[in-house]
Design a protein around this motif. Structure first.
Motif, PDB file in Angstrom:
ATOM      1  N   ILE A 221     -14.631  -4.907 -18.947  1.00  0.00           N
ATOM      2  CA  ILE A 221     -14.549  -5.435 -20.504  1.00  0.00           C
ATOM      3  C   ILE A 221     -14.625  -6.909 -20.519  1.00  0.00           C
ATOM      4  N   TRP A 224     -18.331  -7.450 -19.904  1.00  0.00           N
ATOM      5  CA  TRP A 224     -19.452  -6.978 -21.133  1.00  0.00           C
ATOM      6  C   TRP A 224     -19.216  -7.718 -22.416  1.00  0.00           C
ATOM      7  N   VAL A 225     -18.112  -8.142 -22.808  1.00  0.00           N
ATOM      8  CA  VAL A 225     -17.662  -8.945 -23.894  1.00  0.00           C
ATOM      9  C   VAL A 225     -18.366 -10.359 -23.914  1.00  0.00           C
ATOM     10  N   ASN A 228     -22.191  -9.825 -24.272  1.00  0.00           N
ATOM     11  CA  ASN A 228     -22.772  -9.359 -25.556  1.00  0.00           C
ATOM     12  C   ASN A 228     -22.562 -10.663 -26.527  1.00  0.00           C
ATOM     13  N   ALA A 285     -11.927  -4.818 -27.301  1.00  0.00           N
ATOM     14  CA  ALA A 285     -11.815  -4.500 -25.782  1.00  0.00           C
ATOM     15  C   ALA A 285     -10.439  -4.549 -25.775  1.00  0.00           C
ATOM     16  N   SER A 383     -26.853  -2.847 -25.574  1.00  0.00           N
ATOM     17  CA  SER A 383     -25.485  -3.041 -24.932  1.00  0.00           C
ATOM     18  C   SER A 383     -24.366  -2.871 -25.514  1.00  0.00           C
ATOM     19  N   GLU A 384     -24.398  -3.262 -26.859  1.00  0.00           N
ATOM     20  CA  GLU A 384     -23.129  -3.191 -27.712  1.00  0.00           C
ATOM     21  C   GLU A 384     -22.769  -1.583 -28.194  1.00  0.00           C
ATOM     22  N   MET A 387     -21.300   0.053 -25.213  1.00  0.00           N
ATOM     23  CA  MET A 387     -19.960  -0.533 -25.085  1.00  0.00           C
ATOM     24  C   MET A 387     -18.935   0.009 -26.141  1.00  0.00           C
ATOM     25  N   ILE A 391     -16.389   2.520 -23.596  1.00  0.00           N
ATOM     26  CA  ILE A 391     -15.083   1.848 -23.295  1.00  0.00           C
ATOM     27  C   ILE A 391     -13.986   2.764 -24.004  1.00  0.00           C
TER      28      ILE A 391
END
Length: 472
Positions: A221, A224-225, A228, A285, A383-384, A387, A391
């Motif tokens: 996470i 990933w955050v 993004n 997240a 991508s978002e 997520m 997640i």
């Protein structure tokens, strides 16, 4: 965890990344940790409430004398009562076990004082309110600008399914923060995000040292955050440095009829979208990392419950009381997830379906340049949206948390012996009876099917997202 040996120790410091997640969620309010909860029977005795286990009380006279003394000092704090906890109450004692089976009743070193402060709680709450406020403002701008415009429905639905998920998480945290400044009512869902509930769960994950839980998920996470938000920053930089005459004419023509002029709308959207992503994605997240840690902690405590039952095999009253205690804690978390997971899943599935439909239309369009010129925006959105979908599923481990109790039931049934067949039959029957059915995942499946149908049947849309800014 030798039987009959009682050792006491302090809680080790909590891992830094756990502290970061709790800080972002606004869990710390400057109140001391009071995680030494007594069992239901002892709390009822202390408060003078009629015992729900009437007729099954196996408490010795010496323990009743001590409880009478507790009743005389009911105005004392919960921590003061727990410090005088009678060691003969096996259920109360088991509630204080850590991962090594030692009794942990002191949390003074678990959280640094500068984090567990009122100032930290206020700053965290302001960040969450900022995210919630900007999300609501941009939702209003989208509704005002695109309501009734059927040709922009893909863009409108795609973005709304993104922002409402962040809104939902921010709203839950805001409500909790507003209620947690006062004592939380026993049994309220807000108790799941209270510092005392957190401490009771984390105690079961820690021994002499406290290793970082779920390090792989946390790494995922964080990366990933970061990716993004980096893409969002690149998108904002490209918009701010882009010459005004570089906007495609087709987009200018489309924006002329909007209630808000196209240039103003795009400017407000890109600025607020960047701030929402910068604050909202780490909050999202952190929320699901917290849920995952709580789920793992409940599973660890259920293992301790199995040890307690094995030690007290044949004592049906105490074993029932211990199961009732852990089910209460499990039920609070399940109550939150039964509402939140269907909402997040349905919104994410709808948004992802709409975007896949948009991709299908773009790559089958005779205008080949649209797919190429919208490539960066396309990557952002995928991508978002992935997520927001993946997640929560990883954090819960399924579409609902019911499987955790099912695994406990299976493990409990494997402990049964022929020497106490009646005891095990009655205990398993009680564990089944106490588990009420949760129908949240059925609602989620229904909403997901509806979302798939609606997302796939949006047609005749304007495909170029460049002039509107980033569409999510």
């Amino acid at each position: 965890m030798g039987e009959g040996i009682i050792t006491e120790c302090e809680s080790p410091p909590w891992p830094r990344w756990v502290l970061v997640a709790l800080t972002l969620l606004g869990v710390f309010k400057g109140t001391p940790i009071q995680a030494n909860r007594r069992c239901l029977l002892c709390r009822q005795k202390r408060e003078g409430i009629e015992c729900i286990f009437e007729g099954e009380d196996d408490t010795p006279e010496s323990e009743k004398d001590i409880d009478a003394h507790h009743n005389q000092s009911a105005e004392d704090s919960e921590a003061a009562h727990a410090s005088r906890l009678d060691r003969k109450c096996a259920v109360c004692l088991s509630l204080l076990w850590n991962a090594d089976g030692a009794v942990v009743s002191e949390f003074s070193n678990a959280v640094p004082r500068y984090l567990n402060s009122r100032l930290c709680g206020i700053l965290s709450s302001l960040c969450i309110i900022l995210c919630l406020g900007l999300s609501l403002v941009i939702m209003f701008l989208y509704i005002y600008n695109f309501w009734g415009s059927s040709e922009n429905l893909t863009h409108f639905v795609s973005f709304m399914t993104y922002v409402v998920v962040l809104d939902g998480i921010s709203l839950v945290c805001t409500v909790f923060n507003a209620m947690s400044w006062t004592p939380v009512k026993d049994g309220s869902w807000c108790e799941v995000f209270h510092l005392d509930y957190t401490a009771r769960r984390l105690r079961c994950l820690a021994g002499r040292r406290f290793p970082l839980p779920e390090a792989l998920f946390l790494s995922l996470i964080i990366v990933w955050v970061f990716v993004n938000n980096s893409m969002q920053a690149v998108n904002l930089a490209q918009y701010l440095t882009k010459p005004a005459n570089a906007t495609p004419k087709v987009i200018v023509d489309m924006s002329l009829n909007d209630p808000i002029p196209g240039d103003i709308f795009r400017f407000l959207k890109n600025i607020m979208d960047f701030i929402i992503s910068l604050v909202g994605l780490p909050l999202f997240a952190s929320f699901w990392f917290y849920i995952l840690v709580m789920r793992r902690a409940l599973a660890a405590e259920l293992n301790l419950v199995l040890i307690f039952i094995k030690r007290n095999e044949g004592n049906l009253v105490q074993c029932r009381r211990r199961i009732a205690e852990i089910y209460r804690e499990f039920g609070l978390l399940r109550e939150v997830l039964a509402v939140l997971v269907p909402f997040v899943m349905a919104s994410s599935v709808l948004g992802l379906t709409v975007h896949i439909t948009w991709n299908y239309d773009v790559y089958s369009s005779p205008m080949e340049n649209i797919a190429r010129e919208n490539l960066l925006i396309n990557i952002f959105i995928f991508s978002e949206k992935l997520m927001l979908l993946i997640i929560p599923l990883l954090a819960v481990g399924n579409v609902s948390i019911d499987y955790v109790w099912s695994q406990f039931m299976y493990a409990l049934s494997r402990q049964r012996s022929f020497d106490n067949e009646k005891f095990w039959d009655q205990l398993l029957s009680y564990a089944v009876e106490i588990n009420t059915e949760c129908k949240g995942h059925h609602v989620m499946l229904f909403l997901a099917v509806i979302s798939l149908y609606l997302g796939r049947n949006i047609t005749d849309q304007k495909l170029d997202y460049r002039g509107i800014g980033r569409a999510l």
